[in-house]
Design a protein around this motif. Structure first.
Motif, short mmCIF file in Angstrom:
data_model
loop_
_atom_site.label_atom_id
_atom_site.label_comp_id
_atom_site.label_asym_id
_atom_site.label_seq_id
_atom_site.Cartn_x
_atom_site.Cartn_y
_atom_site.Cartn_z
N ASP A 18 0.81 -1.22 0.00
CA ASP A 18 0.00 0.00 0.00
C ASP A 18 0.85 1.27 0.00
N ASP A 19 2.14 1.14 0.28
CA ASP A 19 3.05 2.29 0.32
C ASP A 19 3.65 2.63 -1.05
N MET A 20 3.33 1.86 -2.06
CA MET A 20 3.97 2.03 -3.37
C MET A 20 3.89 3.47 -3.88
N ASP A 21 2.72 4.09 -3.86
CA ASP A 21 2.60 5.46 -4.37
C ASP A 21 3.43 6.43 -3.55
N ASN A 22 3.47 6.23 -2.24
CA ASN A 22 4.29 7.10 -1.40
C ASN A 22 5.78 6.90 -1.66
N LEU A 23 6.20 5.67 -1.87
CA LEU A 23 7.60 5.41 -2.20
C LEU A 23 8.00 6.11 -3.50
N LYS A 24 7.09 6.10 -4.45
CA LYS A 24 7.37 6.75 -5.74
C LYS A 24 7.60 8.25 -5.58
N LYS A 25 6.97 8.88 -4.59
CA LYS A 25 7.14 10.31 -4.37
C LYS A 25 8.59 10.67 -4.07
N THR A 26 9.32 9.75 -3.49
CA THR A 26 10.75 9.97 -3.25
C THR A 26 11.60 9.32 -4.33
N LEU A 27 11.39 8.04 -4.55
CA LEU A 27 12.27 7.27 -5.42
C LEU A 27 12.18 7.68 -6.89
N GLN A 28 11.10 8.35 -7.28
CA GLN A 28 10.97 8.83 -8.66
C GLN A 28 11.18 10.34 -8.78
N ASP A 29 11.67 10.95 -7.73
CA ASP A 29 11.95 12.38 -7.70
C ASP A 29 13.45 12.57 -8.00
N GLU A 30 13.77 13.13 -9.16
CA GLU A 30 15.17 13.28 -9.55
C GLU A 30 15.98 14.09 -8.54
N VAL A 31 15.38 15.10 -7.95
CA VAL A 31 16.10 15.91 -6.97
C VAL A 31 16.37 15.10 -5.70
N MET A 33 16.64 11.99 -5.46
CA MET A 33 17.51 10.84 -5.76
C MET A 33 18.86 11.24 -6.35
N TYR A 34 19.28 12.47 -6.13
CA TYR A 34 20.54 12.92 -6.74
C TYR A 34 21.74 12.08 -6.32
N ALA A 35 21.73 11.56 -5.11
CA ALA A 35 22.86 10.73 -4.68
C ALA A 35 22.90 9.39 -5.42
N TYR A 36 21.77 8.99 -6.00
CA TYR A 36 21.70 7.77 -6.79
C TYR A 36 21.91 8.06 -8.28
N ALA A 37 22.00 9.33 -8.63
CA ALA A 37 22.25 9.79 -10.00
C ALA A 37 21.12 9.48 -10.98
N HIS A 38 19.96 9.08 -10.47
CA HIS A 38 18.79 8.91 -11.34
C HIS A 38 17.55 8.64 -10.50
N ALA A 39 16.42 8.99 -11.06
CA ALA A 39 15.14 8.63 -10.45
C ALA A 39 14.78 7.21 -10.88
N PHE A 40 14.06 6.50 -10.05
CA PHE A 40 13.74 5.11 -10.32
C PHE A 40 12.54 4.98 -11.25
N SER A 41 12.55 3.92 -12.03
CA SER A 41 11.39 3.53 -12.84
C SER A 41 10.38 2.83 -11.92
N ASP A 42 9.19 2.57 -12.43
CA ASP A 42 8.20 1.82 -11.65
C ASP A 42 8.74 0.46 -11.24
N GLU A 43 9.46 -0.19 -12.14
CA GLU A 43 10.02 -1.51 -11.85
C GLU A 43 11.07 -1.43 -10.75
N GLU A 44 11.88 -0.38 -10.76
CA GLU A 44 12.90 -0.22 -9.72
C GLU A 44 12.28 0.08 -8.36
N VAL A 45 11.19 0.83 -8.34
CA VAL A 45 10.50 1.09 -7.08
C VAL A 45 9.94 -0.21 -6.52
N GLU A 46 9.34 -1.01 -7.38
CA GLU A 46 8.81 -2.30 -6.92
C GLU A 46 9.93 -3.20 -6.42
N ALA A 47 11.06 -3.22 -7.11
CA ALA A 47 12.21 -4.03 -6.66
C ALA A 47 12.73 -3.52 -5.31
N TRP A 48 12.74 -2.21 -5.13
CA TRP A 48 13.16 -1.60 -3.85
C TRP A 48 12.27 -2.11 -2.72
#
Length: 177
Positions: A18-31, A33-48
């Protein structure tokens, strides 16, 4: 869902689907995620999320959801993970917050609680934070959490070499002598 930890302003609980949408708010935010050098795709968020759920089963801990007490908002994640550095398995405090909650003291509040949990509940002799060298905010959190820089490593991520600082704190309940 059962709470793992609480602070004055935060509740920690296991992440769930149920937290998937909330996780995307951080993991898909390029700013964010700057330390990761990229924002995550939907698949990467699910893998996370899958990695965290597996960590709960395998290690008994992982990154936990941070819920703000006064309004129930999901603000990010903080917890413990096992990281391998130079063949050693280290217990790491990690944190990622949604940008809307940066610079409000939540990261240090959460990181201090997780450090105390590692020392008192898990009896860990040390905890670490492995922080990208350009992540000034996380470096400040580690230092305010009583951690000292003990090393520098290079991690390869997405075919890029990335310099990271290794911060460490010793368990004062074990290392008093």
């Amino acid at each position: 869902m059962d709470n793992i930890l609480e602070t004055n302003r935060l509740v920690f609980r296991k992440l769930c689907y149920d937290d998937m949408d909330n996780l995307k708010k951080t993991l898909q935010d390029e700013v964010a995620m700057y330390a990761y050098a990229h924002a995550f795709s939907d698949e990467e968020v699910e893998a996370w999320l899958q990695r965290q759920l597996a960590r709960y089963d395998e290690d008994g801990f992982g990154l936990w959801a941070l819920i703000r007490k006064h309004d129930g908002n999901f603000i990010g994640q903080c917890g413990l993970t096992i990281q391998e550095i130079d063949g050693r398995k280290l217990l790491e405090i990690g944190y990622l917050l949604q940008r809307a909650y940066w610079h409000q003291g939540y990261a240090i509040e959460a990181a201090k609680a997780v450090k105390e949990y590692a020392f008192t509940k898990l009896h860990a002799p040390w905890v670490f934070s492995i922080i990208r060298d350009n992540n000034a905010a996380s470096i400040k959190v580690a230092e305010r959490n009583g951690m000292i820089k003990t090393g520098v490593i290079v991690k390869q991520y997405y075919h890029m070499d990335m310099c990271h600082f290794v911060y460490c704190a010793e368990n004062p309940y074990i290392h008093k002598r």
